[in-house]
Write a protein that holds these residues in place. Structure first.
Motif, PDB file in Angstrom:
ATOM      1  N   ASP A 284       0.837  -1.191   0.000  1.00  0.00           N
ATOM      2  CA  ASP A 284       0.000   0.000   0.000  1.00  0.00           C
ATOM      3  C   ASP A 284       0.873   1.242   0.000  1.00  0.00           C
ATOM      4  OD1 ASP A 284      -2.544  -1.348   2.226  1.00  0.00           O
ATOM      5  OD2 ASP A 284      -2.287  -1.441   0.051  1.00  0.00           O
ATOM      6  N   ALA A 285       0.440   2.228  -0.801  1.00  0.00           N
ATOM      7  CA  ALA A 285       1.157   3.497  -0.795  1.00  0.00           C
ATOM      8  C   ALA A 285       0.962   4.184   0.542  1.00  0.00           C
ATOM      9  CB  ALA A 285       0.615   4.381  -1.919  1.00  0.00           C
ATOM     10  N   MET A 286       2.063   4.782   1.050  1.00  0.00           N
ATOM     11  CA  MET A 286       1.939   5.332   2.384  1.00  0.00           C
ATOM     12  C   MET A 286       3.056   6.304   2.706  1.00  0.00           C
ATOM     13  SD  MET A 286       3.235   2.045   4.603  1.00  0.00           S
ATOM     14  CE  MET A 286       1.761   1.143   4.246  1.00  0.00           C
ATOM     15  N   VAL A 287       2.900   6.916   3.876  1.00  0.00           N
ATOM     16  CA  VAL A 287       3.907   7.812   4.437  1.00  0.00           C
ATOM     17  C   VAL A 287       4.470   7.123   5.683  1.00  0.00           C
ATOM     18  CG1 VAL A 287       4.378  10.106   5.343  1.00  0.00           C
ATOM     19  CG2 VAL A 287       2.623   9.802   3.584  1.00  0.00           C
ATOM     20  N   ILE A 288       5.784   6.976   5.704  1.00  0.00           N
ATOM     21  CA  ILE A 288       6.443   6.211   6.760  1.00  0.00           C
ATOM     22  C   ILE A 288       7.362   7.139   7.537  1.00  0.00           C
ATOM     23  CG2 ILE A 288       7.968   4.261   7.245  1.00  0.00           C
ATOM     24  CD1 ILE A 288       7.117   3.290   4.335  1.00  0.00           C
ATOM     25  N   GLN A 289       7.306   7.041   8.847  1.00  0.00           N
ATOM     26  CA  GLN A 289       8.199   7.845   9.675  1.00  0.00           C
ATOM     27  C   GLN A 289       9.008   6.933  10.582  1.00  0.00           C
ATOM     28  OE1 GLN A 289       4.981  11.243  10.528  1.00  0.00           O
ATOM     29  NE2 GLN A 289       7.044  11.779  11.225  1.00  0.00           N
ATOM     30  N   ASN A 290      10.298   7.201  10.636  1.00  0.00           N
ATOM     31  CA  ASN A 290      11.193   6.449  11.498  1.00  0.00           C
ATOM     32  C   ASN A 290      12.113   7.392  12.264  1.00  0.00           C
ATOM     33  OD1 ASN A 290      10.643   3.616  10.985  1.00  0.00           O
ATOM     34  ND2 ASN A 290      11.295   4.080   8.897  1.00  0.00           N
ATOM     35  N   PRO A 291      12.397   7.080  13.515  1.00  0.00           N
ATOM     36  CA  PRO A 291      11.721   6.066  14.304  1.00  0.00           C
ATOM     37  C   PRO A 291      10.359   6.568  14.788  1.00  0.00           C
ATOM     38  CG  PRO A 291      13.281   7.226  15.685  1.00  0.00           C
ATOM     39  CD  PRO A 291      13.418   7.819  14.291  1.00  0.00           C
ATOM     40  N   ARG A 292       9.563   5.733  15.399  1.00  0.00           N
ATOM     41  CA  ARG A 292       8.297   6.174  15.963  1.00  0.00           C
ATOM     42  C   ARG A 292       8.525   6.910  17.287  1.00  0.00           C
ATOM     43  NH1 ARG A 292       3.607   3.885  14.807  1.00  0.00           N
ATOM     44  NH2 ARG A 292       2.904   5.731  15.977  1.00  0.00           N
ATOM     45  N   TYR A 293       9.542   6.511  17.996  1.00  0.00           N
ATOM     46  CA  TYR A 293       9.885   7.163  19.265  1.00  0.00           C
ATOM     47  C   TYR A 293      11.387   7.445  19.251  1.00  0.00           C
ATOM     48  CZ  TYR A 293       5.338   5.387  20.680  1.00  0.00           C
ATOM     49  OH  TYR A 293       3.993   5.110  20.754  1.00  0.00           O
TER      50      TYR A 293
ATOM     51  N   CYS B 240       4.970  14.082   9.588  1.00  0.00           N
ATOM     52  CA  CYS B 240       5.308  14.299   8.189  1.00  0.00           C
ATOM     53  C   CYS B 240       4.038  14.092   7.364  1.00  0.00           C
ATOM     54  CB  CYS B 240       6.384  13.301   7.772  1.00  0.00           C
ATOM     55  SG  CYS B 240       6.822  13.343   6.022  1.00  0.00           S
ATOM     56  N   ALA B 241       3.876  14.891   6.336  1.00  0.00           N
ATOM     57  CA  ALA B 241       2.721  14.740   5.452  1.00  0.00           C
ATOM     58  C   ALA B 241       3.152  14.975   4.014  1.00  0.00           C
ATOM     59  CB  ALA B 241       1.611  15.723   5.831  1.00  0.00           C
ATOM     60  N   THR B 242       2.375  14.462   3.088  1.00  0.00           N
ATOM     61  CA  THR B 242       2.638  14.690   1.666  1.00  0.00           C
ATOM     62  C   THR B 242       1.356  15.122   0.973  1.00  0.00           C
ATOM     63  OG1 THR B 242       2.063  12.483   0.839  1.00  0.00           O
ATOM     64  CG2 THR B 242       4.264  12.752   1.770  1.00  0.00           C
ATOM     65  N   SER B 243       1.519  15.774  -0.163  1.00  0.00           N
ATOM     66  CA  SER B 243       0.369  16.056  -1.024  1.00  0.00           C
ATOM     67  C   SER B 243       0.835  16.033  -2.469  1.00  0.00           C
ATOM     68  CB  SER B 243      -0.285  17.406  -0.689  1.00  0.00           C
ATOM     69  OG  SER B 243       0.567  18.482  -1.007  1.00  0.00           O
ATOM     70  N   ARG B 244      -0.127  15.827  -3.353  1.00  0.00           N
ATOM     71  CA  ARG B 244       0.193  15.701  -4.772  1.00  0.00           C
ATOM     72  C   ARG B 244       0.783  17.001  -5.322  1.00  0.00           C
ATOM     73  NH1 ARG B 244      -4.518  13.536  -6.373  1.00  0.00           N
ATOM     74  NH2 ARG B 244      -3.771  11.446  -6.025  1.00  0.00           N
TER      75      ARG B 244
ATOM     76  N   ASP C 110      -5.977  17.589  -9.831  1.00  0.00           N
ATOM     77  CA  ASP C 110      -7.116  17.397  -8.948  1.00  0.00           C
ATOM     78  C   ASP C 110      -6.669  16.920  -7.581  1.00  0.00           C
ATOM     79  OD1 ASP C 110      -9.227  16.063 -11.598  1.00  0.00           O
ATOM     80  OD2 ASP C 110      -8.712  18.110 -11.034  1.00  0.00           O
ATOM     81  N   LEU C 111      -7.385  17.396  -6.565  1.00  0.00           N
ATOM     82  CA  LEU C 111      -7.102  16.993  -5.171  1.00  0.00           C
ATOM     83  C   LEU C 111      -5.642  17.237  -4.837  1.00  0.00           C
ATOM     84  CD1 LEU C 111      -9.102  13.649  -5.143  1.00  0.00           C
ATOM     85  CD2 LEU C 111      -9.866  15.906  -4.415  1.00  0.00           C
ATOM     86  N   SER C 112      -5.080  18.312  -5.398  1.00  0.00           N
ATOM     87  CA  SER C 112      -3.644  18.509  -5.278  1.00  0.00           C
ATOM     88  C   SER C 112      -3.206  18.812  -3.869  1.00  0.00           C
ATOM     89  CB  SER C 112      -3.205  19.638  -6.199  1.00  0.00           C
ATOM     90  OG  SER C 112      -3.827  20.851  -5.815  1.00  0.00           O
ATOM     91  N   ASN C 113      -4.117  19.357  -3.031  1.00  0.00           N
ATOM     92  CA  ASN C 113      -3.671  19.788  -1.714  1.00  0.00           C
ATOM     93  C   ASN C 113      -4.149  18.880  -0.585  1.00  0.00           C
ATOM     94  OD1 ASN C 113      -6.328  20.499  -1.804  1.00  0.00           O
ATOM     95  ND2 ASN C 113      -5.979  22.703  -1.802  1.00  0.00           N
ATOM     96  N   GLU C 114      -4.734  17.737  -0.897  1.00  0.00           N
ATOM     97  CA  GLU C 114      -5.100  16.794   0.157  1.00  0.00           C
ATOM     98  C   GLU C 114      -3.825  16.231   0.761  1.00  0.00           C
ATOM     99  OE1 GLU C 114      -7.668  13.638  -1.031  1.00  0.00           O
ATOM    100  OE2 GLU C 114      -7.074  12.371   0.656  1.00  0.00           O
ATOM    101  N   GLN C 115      -3.725  16.282   2.084  1.00  0.00           N
ATOM    102  CA  GLN C 115      -2.508  15.847   2.761  1.00  0.00           C
ATOM    103  C   GLN C 115      -2.666  14.449   3.340  1.00  0.00           C
ATOM    104  OE1 GLN C 115      -0.690  18.646   5.403  1.00  0.00           O
ATOM    105  NE2 GLN C 115      -0.931  20.329   3.980  1.00  0.00           N
ATOM    106  N   PHE C 116      -1.614  13.668   3.180  1.00  0.00           N
ATOM    107  CA  PHE C 116      -1.563  12.323   3.721  1.00  0.00           C
ATOM    108  C   PHE C 116      -0.499  12.319   4.818  1.00  0.00           C
ATOM    109  CE2 PHE C 116      -4.086  10.051   0.526  1.00  0.00           C
ATOM    110  CZ  PHE C 116      -4.177  11.029  -0.444  1.00  0.00           C
ATOM    111  N   PHE C 117      -0.874  11.895   6.003  1.00  0.00           N
ATOM    112  CA  PHE C 117       0.006  11.985   7.157  1.00  0.00           C
ATOM    113  C   PHE C 117       0.645  10.652   7.505  1.00  0.00           C
ATOM    114  CE2 PHE C 117      -0.458  16.221   8.964  1.00  0.00           C
ATOM    115  CZ  PHE C 117      -1.553  16.699   8.271  1.00  0.00           C
ATOM    116  N   GLY C 118       1.873  10.737   7.971  1.00  0.00           N
ATOM    117  CA  GLY C 118       2.521   9.598   8.590  1.00  0.00           C
ATOM    118  C   GLY C 118       2.067   9.442  10.027  1.00  0.00           C
ATOM    119  N   PRO C 119       2.521   8.376  10.705  1.00  0.00           N
ATOM    120  CA  PRO C 119       2.087   8.106  12.076  1.00  0.00           C
ATOM    121  C   PRO C 119       2.741   9.006  13.115  1.00  0.00           C
ATOM    122  CG  PRO C 119       3.647   6.460  11.378  1.00  0.00           C
ATOM    123  CD  PRO C 119       3.380   7.304  10.180  1.00  0.00           C
TER     124      PRO C 119
END
Lengths: 114, 115
Positions: B1-10, B91-95, B99-108
């Motif tokens: 699955d496409a996603m946003v990954i953040q390391n480390p979590r803590y 961390c977040a990303t957007s296209r 279309d939908l260029s500014n919808e943000q996808f967040f990491g954990p």
């Protein structure tokens, strides 16, 4: 100038009763509006978004919101609260155009009472 | 699955000891954002990259820097962490285009503790 006001910092409802989380905004540009949910120690999950299409927007988990330009509002509703809905909810405005200014509301913490 | 990954979590660091937080994305999005979120507050945007163009928010302290070596990765460097920098970093990303260029996808998020 762009701003977002979430009118309630805390909302408490009984399980099975309706939820209303209020959001008002101001923006000089045609904005896109979003509602995100955040559970404790987790990232933000998109609930729904308005991007100049239908004014009544349906999202995940039974949530919906109505964009009312005349009232500059984008309130979030759900007919029947579930225990799993207890979380923090953020209303977000993002201006369209070349520079995308992002403005978060201060958040509303939803408590669901069994 | 496409996603946003953040390391480390803590992440735990010491007062004044440099620390780097990492974010990667498989969405091939043009824009990557870093937010700081303190307890019971809304996320605060620190800066964002639109492709290779860096955009710093006016009130982001100089202590915070960022690097984006390629489309997939973005780093947050805190040069000399203070106790007040303890927070969740999102961390977040957007296209960024179309279309939908500014919808943000967040990491954990990465929760930073400063001792």
């Amino acid at each position: 100038a762009q701003s977002v006001t979430q009118l309630d910092s805390h909302v408490s409802v009984s399980e099975g009763t309706p939820v209303l989380l209020r959001c008002n905004y101001s923006s000089s540009y045609s904005p896109s509006l979003f509602w995100y949910v955040q559970h404790p120690n987790k990232g933000l999950q998109l609930l729904l978004k308005y991007t100049s299409a239908a004014t009544l927007v349906k999202g995940i988990n039974g949530f919906e919101a109505e964009f009312k330009k005349s009232e500059t509002s984008f309130h979030l509703t759900k007919p029947s609260a579930h225990m799993s809905d207890a979380a923090e909810y953020f209303c977000v405005v993002i201006s369209s155009g070349g520079y995308q200014k992002v403005t978060f509301g201060t958040g509303t913490k939803l408590q669901v009472i069994p | 699955d496409a996603m946003v990954i953040q390391n480390p979590r803590y992440q735990v660091t010491q007062f004044g000891k440099p620390v780097t937080l990492s974010c990667s994305q498989t969405l091939n999005h043009n824009v990557m954002y870093w937010y700081q979120q303190k307890s019971s507050q809304a996320p605060k945007l620190l800066f964002h990259y639109y492709d290779k163009d860096f955009n710093n928010e006016a009130d982001t302290p100089d202590n915070f820097q960022s690097r984006r070596p390629n489309t997939s990765f973005c780093f947050l460097d805190i040069r000399s962490p203070g106790l007040g920098d303890a927070a969740m970093y999102l961390c977040a990303t957007s296209r960024g285009r179309g279309d939908l260029s500014n919808e943000q996808f967040f990491g954990p998020g990465t929760r930073l503790t400063v001792l």
